[in-house]
Enzyme design. Structure first.
Site, mmCIF file in Angstrom:
data_model
loop_
_atom_site.group_PDB
_atom_site.id
_atom_site.type_symbol
_atom_site.label_atom_id
_atom_site.label_comp_id
_atom_site.label_asym_id
_atom_site.label_seq_id
_atom_site.Cartn_x
_atom_site.Cartn_y
_atom_site.Cartn_z
ATOM 1 N N CYS A 328 0.798 -1.239 0.000
ATOM 2 C CA CYS A 328 0.000 0.000 0.000
ATOM 3 C C CYS A 328 0.829 1.288 0.000
ATOM 4 C CB CYS A 328 -0.977 0.039 1.168
ATOM 5 S SG CYS A 328 -1.358 -1.531 1.912
ATOM 6 N N ARG A 357 6.348 -11.609 5.488
ATOM 7 C CA ARG A 357 5.767 -11.457 6.817
ATOM 8 C C ARG A 357 6.228 -12.602 7.701
ATOM 9 N NH1 ARG A 357 -0.496 -10.144 5.060
ATOM 10 N NH2 ARG A 357 0.025 -8.403 3.690
ATOM 11 N N GLN A 375 1.247 -11.180 -3.415
ATOM 12 C CA GLN A 375 -0.170 -10.823 -3.342
ATOM 13 C C GLN A 375 -0.644 -10.324 -4.696
ATOM 14 O OE1 GLN A 375 -0.205 -7.732 -0.315
ATOM 15 N NE2 GLN A 375 -1.744 -8.904 0.779
ATOM 16 N N ASP A 377 -2.437 -7.755 -5.482
ATOM 17 C CA ASP A 377 -2.903 -6.609 -4.727
ATOM 18 C C ASP A 377 -3.462 -5.551 -5.673
ATOM 19 O OD1 ASP A 377 -3.276 -5.278 -2.410
ATOM 20 O OD2 ASP A 377 -1.160 -4.895 -2.002
ATOM 21 N N HIS A 379 -4.986 -1.240 -5.336
ATOM 22 C CA HIS A 379 -5.504 -0.104 -4.569
ATOM 23 C C HIS A 379 -6.287 0.788 -5.506
ATOM 24 C CE1 HIS A 379 -2.139 -1.564 -2.103
ATOM 25 N NE2 HIS A 379 -3.036 -1.400 -1.165
ATOM 26 N N LYS A 463 -15.148 -3.969 5.684
ATOM 27 C CA LYS A 463 -14.604 -4.811 4.616
ATOM 28 C C LYS A 463 -15.554 -5.952 4.251
ATOM 29 C CE LYS A 463 -12.184 -7.759 7.882
ATOM 30 N NZ LYS A 463 -11.131 -8.724 8.093
ATOM 31 N N HIS A 509 -8.487 -1.253 -0.631
ATOM 32 C CA HIS A 509 -7.453 -2.281 -0.810
ATOM 33 C C HIS A 509 -8.206 -3.544 -1.182
ATOM 34 C CE1 HIS A 509 -4.652 -0.205 2.158
ATOM 35 N NE2 HIS A 509 -5.811 0.253 2.534
HETATM 36 ZN ZN LIG Z 1 -3.218 -2.246 0.670
#
Ligand SMILES: [Zn+2]
Ligand SMILES: [Zn+2]
Length: 634
Positions: A328, A357, A375, A377, A379, A463, A509
């Site tokens: 992010c 992680r 990921q 991912d 945004h 979410k 996200h």
């Molecule tokens: Zn994010």
């Protein structure tokens, strides 16, 4: 007056819970009275509410299976004099009990223990609670040579009475509740044994843990055992090895994935498809670094609330850098390179971003729980008035992707604020209401069933979480869609509005696949390694019957390759039967056997995975049949 499952009943105080259930003609295993789990022998109190629990409820199953663990301990006690008992809880889908024994249990031991358990069930001992004074209980278990029980009692606060349960001559330390008698136990099965440290601490003695499961009905146990076998057959760690898809290495480090050519090819296909879908839906694709300065993570807040999952900093030119746990902040830095206008929004930025992680080594599991993963991912930066439309777009994309990968059933959860504790969350009420309303609106417009999880929202926004159901009905973490007010605030993001002043954008996200690693692991199990044609690393293999057919096999290979099929030829000096079995295990969708007759007629004999013998087909005819389903499904 007692309220039973929401109905008001005239029941005299003191009536046992089991009797109340019997009066109502209900098959209960336990009850919940005033929030407390109670056994069927518990007397009903005046003016209370009682919930009756049967095997369909998690608490009912827990009482049932926990009782089975007592019967297991009782049986081991009878068969193995000198055994010392530790603990025996119910767990998801079953139960276990930990024992200290002279030698590990063998499969023959398990069979004998099962028989003894059946005897104890047939003897139908009442299971009765016995309250003891602390000293008396310690004395009892010391005399019985049960040091673990003594230790457990010594850990309890000094002023509590000690609760034990007796069935026949077997007494165990336990808070309860249980079934009223051993005879109430129906179908059960002991499954495996494993070593387990007392209190999970490797400095403590190693105990023998026996796992088992129990069901009310024999047919449910059978179904469960079949499912367990099926899970073993589909285990992605096993198939990953057998199909040569990936490996993990002690020398490389726990939780780090090495993708082999075939696994990497499947991943590339997933990624190609993913990129194509995203470009078509108005996303731009980004790349960002793997490390960034500590300060960036301080601004984003990750340093303070996510630190335990991040790796120690590395020093480069006097500055400290961290491996990224999230993408992010990088996308935000790109957003900040220009003054954004209301006209450019929404911006939809996606990245296959590799993050690191920390996970405890005990939590690591194949591809499903790893320490480095990519990921899928994205945004989305949008104006508040665009939020609902953007969410509809994201949900639609998620649905499309899930269907493409063969997931047709899923559970949707909408996580919102806890209405009682609004102070826990950042952002003002109006913005929250708008965001929750937008998520709800998106789910309604997409006509999706959902459950609402009150208090399940993150502190920075509500979410949607989607759980995929695989071919065995197991749940897998799927798409997540998160509305965020926090990061735009922390990074002071803005866009120039129509009114000529700066406004705060909303950030979404989202991941659809989650991580490439976990998604791939799930996909292997979902398909049991038999990927659909478009995802199969090898779509067809040409198998010559004898050496003299090798030349023709190469011609077939070249023709199909030229047509765009992923095809290989098996020229090993082995019998045809052997090769066919080998490629069956490899789950290759098409085997093309060529011999004299095929050579003569310029054809191949087709064996289709799962479909058996298809007879002879011309090479061009076959290519024409395969091509429409061999490429990306778009
Ligand atoms: Zn994010
Ligand atoms: Zn118990």
């Amino acid at each position: 007056m007692v309220t039973v499952d929401g109905r008001q009943l005239e029941v005299p105080a003191g009536t046992p819970v089991g009797q109340v259930a019997a009066q109502l003609g209900l098959r209960a295993l336990a009850g919940r009275m005033g929030g407390r789990l109670v056994g069927l022998d518990e007397p009903v109190k005046e003016d209370t509410s009682l919930e009756l629990l049967d095997f369909c409820t998690p608490a009912g199953r827990e009482v049932y299976r926990h009782t089975a663990s007592h019967v297991l301990a009782h049986a081991v006690r009878r068969l193995f004099p000198g055994v010392k008992l530790a603990i025996g809880p119910a767990i998801e889908d079953g139960f276990y009990y930990d024992f200290e024994v002279a030698r590990p249990f063998t499969p023959e031991d398990l069979a004998a223990i099962e028989q003894e358990m059946a005897r104890i069930v047939a003897e139908d001992w009442p299971i009765q609670r016995q309250i003891m004074q602390r000293d008396q209980a310690i004395e009892h278990f010391r005399l019985a040579d049960e040091p673990y029980k003594v230790e457990l009692i010594e850990d309890l606060p000094e002023d509590v009475a000690i609760s034990c349960y007796r069935q026949g001559d077997f007494l165990d330390l336990c808070a309860g509740p249980h079934l009223p008698s051993t005879g109430r136990l129906g179908a059960f099965k002991l499954l495996t044994t494993a070593g387990a440290y007392w209190r999970g601490d490797e400095r403590c003695p190693m105990l023998q843990r026996v796992y088992g499961t129990a069901f009310e009905r024999a047919e449910d146990l059978e179904k469960h055992l079949f499912n367990l076998e099926e899970q073993k057959r589909r285990d992605h760690r096993r198939l990953g090895r057998e199909l040569d898809l990936y490996s993990m290495h002690e020398e490389g480090g726990a939780g780090l994935v090495f993708w082999h050519p075939r696994g990497a090819l499947v991943r590339q296909l997933i990624e190609d498809f993913w990129r194509k879908v995203h470009r078509e839906r108005g996303y731009d694709i980004l790349y960002s670094p793997h490390i960034a300065k500590v300060d960036l993570w301080k601004t984003s807040g990750h340093w303070s609330w996510y630190k335990d999952s991040m790796y120690s900093p590395v020093k480069i030119d006097e500055a400290e850098y961290l491996l990224k746990p999230m993408n992010c902040p990088f996308h935000i830095l790109i957003y900040q390179t220009q003054t954004r206008s209301y006209r450019e929004l929404p911006l939809r930025w996606a990245e296959l971003g590799t993050v690191y992680r920390y996970e405890r080594s005990g939590a690591l599991h194949g591809l499903l729980r790893v320490r480095g993963f990519t990921q899928d991912d994205a945004h989305l930066f949008c104006r508040p008035d665009q939020l609902e439309d953007e969410l509809v777009g994201v949900v639609d994309l998620a649905e499309f992707m899930m269907k493409t990968f063969g997931y047709h059933s899923y559970d949707v959860m909408l996580s919102v604020r806890d209405p009682e504790r609004r102070d826990k969350y950042i952002g003002d009420d109006r913005v929250w209401e708008q965001a929750e309303g937008a998520l709800l609106g998106a789910l309604r417009r997409k006509n999706l069933d959902y459950v609402v999880g009150e208090g399940e929202a993150q502190f920075y926004g509500p979410k949607i979480d989607i759980t995929l159901k695989d071919s065995l009905g197991r749940g897998w973490q799927g798409p997540t869609i998160q509305v965020d007010f926090n990061l735009p605030e922390r990074f002071d993001l803005g866009y120039m509005g129509e009114d000529g002043t700066l406004h705060r954008p909303v950030m979404i996200h989202r991941t659809v696949l989650g991580s490439m690693e976990r998604f791939f692991g799930g996909l292997i199990e979902h398909y049991a390694g038999a990927f659909p044609l478009w995802l199969a690393p090898v779509q067809a293999v040409v198998i010559p019957i004898a050496q003299r057919h090798a030349g023709y096999a190469q011609e077939v290979l070249a023709a199909l390759k030229g047509a765009g099929i992923r095809v290989e030829v098996d020229l090993r000096n082995e019998k045809v039967g052997f090769k066919i079995r080998w490629h069956e295990v490899q789950k290759v969708p098409y085997m093309l056997v060529v011999g004299d007759r095929e050579m003569e007629s310029q054809s191949v004999s087709v064996r289709e995975r799962g479909g058996g013998d298809r007879g002879r087909l011309g090479v061009q005819e076959l290519a024409a049949e395969l091509l429409p389903k061999a490429g990306l499904p778009l």
